[in-house]
Design an enzyme around this catalytic site. Structure first.
Site, PDB file in Angstrom:
ATOM      1  N   HIS A 112      79.639 115.104  51.749  1.00  0.00           N
ATOM      2  CA  HIS A 112      78.850 114.357  52.742  1.00  0.00           C
ATOM      3  C   HIS A 112      79.571 113.083  53.194  1.00  0.00           C
ATOM      4  CE1 HIS A 112      75.514 117.057  52.424  1.00  0.00           C
ATOM      5  NE2 HIS A 112      75.320 116.808  51.150  1.00  0.00           N
ATOM      6  N   ASP A 151      77.991 124.998  49.560  1.00  0.00           N
ATOM      7  CA  ASP A 151      76.917 124.149  49.033  1.00  0.00           C
ATOM      8  C   ASP A 151      75.666 124.430  49.867  1.00  0.00           C
ATOM      9  OD1 ASP A 151      76.728 121.282  47.362  1.00  0.00           O
ATOM     10  OD2 ASP A 151      75.327 121.383  49.046  1.00  0.00           O
ATOM     11  N   ASP A 240      73.934 124.715  44.593  1.00  0.00           N
ATOM     12  CA  ASP A 240      72.507 124.432  44.734  1.00  0.00           C
ATOM     13  C   ASP A 240      71.766 125.451  45.592  1.00  0.00           C
ATOM     14  OD1 ASP A 240      74.109 123.480  46.704  1.00  0.00           O
ATOM     15  OD2 ASP A 240      73.343 121.434  46.687  1.00  0.00           O
TER      16      ASP A 240
END
Lengths: 435, 550
Positions: A112, A151, A240
């Site tokens: 990020h 992700d 995740d």
């Protein structure tokens, strides 16, 4: 006796003494059970699997990917250097031919973190993949790199760093941004004018499980990679999408992640998110390592694994198939996209606002990039944050052409911002001036 | 007075020490088929003129376990495994009978699948039919919860005498290593017990009532009686004896390299501030991963008798040995021939050595003097390269905390200690090539026996506490306790320390001079949601290997 079919390198750096704060998902305990599982399995002792220590990363190696405001020391801790150094160590061993592939099982994550860094976003400060990719390009001469981000959250930081770079293909597969942080990653985010079509987002619906995810890899990601023909495939291996993850809504599994790794066959995998630290991570990581090494992972399953209960509805599968078709349509038309989307101005401008949820910062950006057919273009970002900083960052990609170099130099010379940065990746020249 | 006897592959060395003084030393050929006889022959010669009551302590180092494995004289073992999710345990098959049964624990030792008593009873019958007497029971994650292994022991002990449990060998997480180590203990126990009984009897017959200790691979000792249950620990004690033998001459405040140079191989070990660097996670035996702690040694094919030849106009030395040096009746040139030619070794046939050196010189188109110098330098360079790599590897060992990464100890050796027959001729070249001060170890031909004699008892304790489950375990100590939710890292540390003291006393340690090292000291807050559900604590302590005070 187990013997790896591929020589696989591992950097395991769980940073057992570092946390964003004691109750944060990114805390000391995160990789504890993964370490227990990996060591109890004896993965590090398998012939062909080798564990390495993280390498050291220099400030200039970070400068290749970032403008840190006001400076690198302020927005990082040593854990960020070591985490990036973990990815770099694997890249080193891969480039030297010592390993066939490798996995940097490190924390904190990085995907990020955008080119301008005012602080932490989505638990990330330094984009560890970008630092590694720039190292591979600069020190080892790799030209074309594909980053596949698996992700569950959109890899908006990596997308931003390579937005203008046609030599770095970025594919992010994630839970639809309408339902999850960071709220971006839609199919129409195509890449900048000089790299239009080389930024690919595949926003999957919540509850996607093994069938839908692996369908996407086989019918969308692999065909694109086959055409792009990268020299290196990097996997931002967030974990995740797992059905037990506390922060997301997907139904992926350890078996799914292992199969995904076999299909994608990345040269380098780098751990990103994944916060189901007991129910998912130990099994997913063991599965990924075995898959990279070409070993049998059929018995690597969560204790409560029940594939039937996780299956997608027919509607979800249909949605995913339509989505893949749409993405392939965009990819196939990539050569015509630029004119249609961006027109033909000599300089393209873009204005946007960025939120740093981890550190609570609001940033305004105004961007200029040269229209260039020969390189990724000269890039100028004027950025100000609610912390009071006003900066101008001028960036040149590694393949910058003469004209863009001249433009960038002029921008830097003319800049009168509080702090001005000149980051020339072509010549590894990093300058900074203060008003 | 103390006695040290090191039964090596070729020679058995023995010393009788009185304080710092070597009263007597001997070197006899090892009787390969009866190591016990070698021990007794050495012993009798050492105590010939000594009152047995004056012997305060004896330490033995033997290759018995190694020989039993290498010569395939292991006893049949039935290995009973239960695993759960992960790598298919079928890949770890070992022993004459290998069975995967029901039962599974997770990484915190929580039961996923219970054991099946009926299945185990049936398995016991099968094993009995096969005539196998030794049983090893190993569960995945048993260091986190030994219950399943204990339950299995209960069932199997109805039929079998010797049950070996995985959690007794180490508190370290490594399932394949635990399987192999448990098997090894079971497989060598019978031959070890014979040896043990004979030695025990002989010492009593000779009126020696003081304790007899056995040297372990980590350079520490354990009482002879204790060793019967863990014979695998005695493997590779020979290299450990040599390293200990070099320690009296090492400086305490610097790092040192210890080189044991033989005819075929050179063993490299490192002393960090005078203490041997230990491989905590276990060593390999015949490519079998074990959980046996050992002094970190690297063995390379480089020695006095390494094969010297020219290939593609390049001088090569080793790693193979093709036979003895030409000066001592061999057919091919070796570094020893170069030393004989240069007059640095006075023994041997000079003419034959010259012949070998001349042949190399002719091929290289240089003078025999230059050729001999080159060979000697190359042989030493191979050793320098190997220890440089070893130090690099140790300095680049993976670490798991910022603290270790940033402030971890960096080895920077300032001295080289050499032992072994060609030690003195190698020493000056090693110093020249590495720029590190090099000296030979005093009495190096019997230093291994001195090292064995002076070895201290060592042991480790690993404690694992999970306050959410209200359990604390030190599995290899058979310690299990219900703890409160407030149990702290300090409580765990204090408990581990008291367990270590108790164990050290049992091991025969000098309780006034214990040096304790913390190998692992971690405490994690387990957060579930936004609440702390408890603490996960891991403590590993060791008694540092070293030399007894004299």
């Amino acid at each position: 006796m187990l013997k790896a079919k591929k020589k696989t390198g591992l950097v395991f750096f769980p940073a057992f003494d570092w946390a964003i704060d004691p109750s944060h998902p990114e805390r000391e305990e995160r990789l504890l059970y993964t370490k227990d599982q990996v060591f109890e399995e004896g993965l590090m002792d398998i012939e062909g699997i080798k564990e390495y220590k993280p390498a050291k990363v220099t400030e200039n190696e970070i400068n290749r990917a970032h403008f840190c405001v006001p400076d690198i020391q302020t927005v990082t801790t040593s854990s960020h250097f070591i985490s990036a150094g973990g990815a770099k160590a694997i890249a080193q061993k891969f480039a030297s031919g010592e390993i066939d592939n490798g996995f940097a099982l490190v924390r904190p994550p990085g995907h990020h973190a955008m080119r301008v860094v005012h602080g932490g976003r989505g638990f990330c400060n330094i984009n560890i993949e970008a630092v590694m990719v720039e190292y591979l390009r600069k020190e080892h001469g790799y030209k074309k790199i594909a980053i596949v981000d698996t992700d569950c959250h959109h890899g908006d930081g990596t997308q931003d760093v390579y937005w203008h770079d046609p030599d770095v293909l970025f594919i992010s597969i994630h839970q639809d941004g309408r339902t999850l942080y960071p709220g971006s990653g839609f199919t129409e985010e195509l890449g900048g004018p000089n790299a239009c079509g080389y930024n690919i987002n595949i926003p999957l619906p919540p509850k996607t499980s093994e069938e839908g995810y692996l369908y996407t890899i086989e019918n969308c990601v692999l065909p694109i990679l086959n055409e792009f023909k990268p020299d290196v495939i990097v996997n931002s291996a967030g974990q995740d999408n797992h059905y037990s993850d506390p922060l997301t809504n997907m139904n992926f599994t350890a078996q799914g992640y292992s199969k995904l790794t076999t299909l994608l066959n990345p040269d380098i995998a780098v751990l990103e998110g994944g916060y189901s630290i007991e129910s998912a991570l130990p099994y997913v990581n063991a599965g990924i390592i075995l898959a990279l090494a070409g070993l049998d992972y059929s018995n690597v399953k969560e204790p409560d694994y029940n594939p039937e209960s996780l299956k997608e509805t027919p509607e979800t599968i249909k949605y995913i198939k339509d989505l893949c078709k749409k993405v392939m349509g965009i990819w196939d038309s990539r050569n015509d996209l630029k004119k249609r989307v961006y027109g033909n101005d000599p300089i393209f401008k873009r204005k946007r606002n960025i939120v740093y949820d981890t550190d609570g910062i609001y940033e305004r950006q105004f961007e200029n990039v040269t229209n260039c057919d020969k390189c990724g273009g000269a890039l100028k970002i004027d950025s100000e944050s609610d912390r009071g900083w006003k900066i101008t960052g001028v960036h040149l990609p590694i393949n910058a052409c003469e004209q863009c170099v001249t433009q960038a130099e002029k921008w830097y010379e003319d800049s009168n911002a509080e702090i001005s940065y000149f980051h020339d990746n072509k010549n590894d020249r990093f300058e900074k001036k203060k008003r | 007075m103390i006695i040290g006897i090191d039964v090596g592959g070729t020679h058995t060395d023995g010393v009788l020490l009185s304080g710092n003084k070597t009263e007597k030393s001997i070197k006899i050929p090892t009787k390969k088929d009866n190591l016990y006889e070698s021990v007794i022959e050495a012993l009798d010669s050492l105590i010939e003129k000594t009152d047995p009551s004056k012997i305060k302590r004896t330490v033995l180092s033997t290759t018995l376990t190694t020989n039993t494995v290498v010569q395939n004289k292991t006893s049949p073992v039935a290995v009973i495994i239960s695993a759960g999710p992960g790598i298919d345990p079928g890949y770890y098959k070992i022993g004459e009978f290998y069975s995967i049964v029901k039962g599974a624990l997770d990484h915190r030792g929580r039961e996923l699948i219970p054991i099946d008593e009926k299945e185990l009873a049936k398995t016991a019958e099968e094993i009995k039919k096969l005539g196998i007497e030794n049983v090893a029971v190993i569960s995945k994650f048993s260091p986190r919860n030994p219950t399943h292994e204990n339950q299995k022991e209960k069932i199997f002990s109805k039929t079998f005498k010797n049950i070996f449990k995985g959690h007794n060998v180490s508190g370290h997480l490594n399932f394949p290593g635990r399987i192999n180590t448990t098997w090894l203990n079971a497989a060598v126990r019978d031959s070890y017990e014979d040896f043990f009984d004979s030695v025990n009897k002989s010492f009593i017959e000779r009126g020696i009532k003081s304790p007899v200790h056995i040297l372990k691979a980590d350079g520490g000792t354990m009482p002879l009686g204790e060793s019967v249950n863990f014979p695998a620990q005695t493997i590779f004690s020979g290299p450990a004896a040599s390293v200990l033998g070099a320690m009296p001459g090492s400086k305490k405040d610097i790092d040192s390299i210890v080189l044991d140079i033989g005819g075929t191989t050179t063993d490299i070990a490192i002393l960090a501030n005078g203490d041997p660097v230990i491989a905590q996670s276990g060593i390999r035996i015949q490519n079998l991963k074990t959980l046996i702690r050992a002094i970190e040694t690297k063995s390379i094919g480089a020695g006095g008798d390494s094969w010297v030849r020219v290939e593609d106009s390049k001088l090569l030395v080793g790693p193979e040995r093709k036979g003895p040096a030409m000066a001592f009746g061999g057919d091919l040139p070796t570094p020893t021939d170069a030393f004989v030619f240069l007059g640095e070794i006075k023994e041997g046939d000079f003419e034959k050595a010259s012949k070998g050196i001349n042949s190399i010189a002719t091929t290289l188109g240089i003078s025999p003097e230059d050729a001999a110098e080159k060979i000697a330098d190359k042989a030493a360079q191979n050793i320098v390269d190997a220890f440089t790599e070893k130090i690099f590897d140790l300095n680049n060992k993976p670490v798991y905390t910022l603290h270790e990464f940033l402030d971890g100890y960096v080895l920077n050796p300032k001295e080289i200690l050499v032992l072994g027959a060609p030690a003195s001729v190698f020493a000056k070249r090693l110093e020249k090539l590495s720029n590190i001060k090099t000296s030979t170890v005093k009495d190096f031909s019997i230093a291994n026996a001195i090292g064995a004699a002076m070895a201290k008892p060592t042991c480790t304790v690993t404690l694992f506490a999970d306050t959410a489950q209200r359990k604390a375990y030190a599995v290899s100590e058979n310690y299990e306790e219900s703890i409160s939710q407030n149990y702290s890292r300090e409580d765990a540390f204090a408990k581990a320390k008291s367990l270590l003291y108790a164990k050290a006393e049992k091991m025969g340690a000098d309780m006034n001079n214990l040096e304790i090292d913390t190998i692992e000291d971690l405490s994690f807050n387990m957060m579930r949601g936004y609440r702390s559900s408890g603490k996960n604590i891991r403590i590993t302590l060791q008694i540092r290997p070293g030399l007894v005070a004299v």
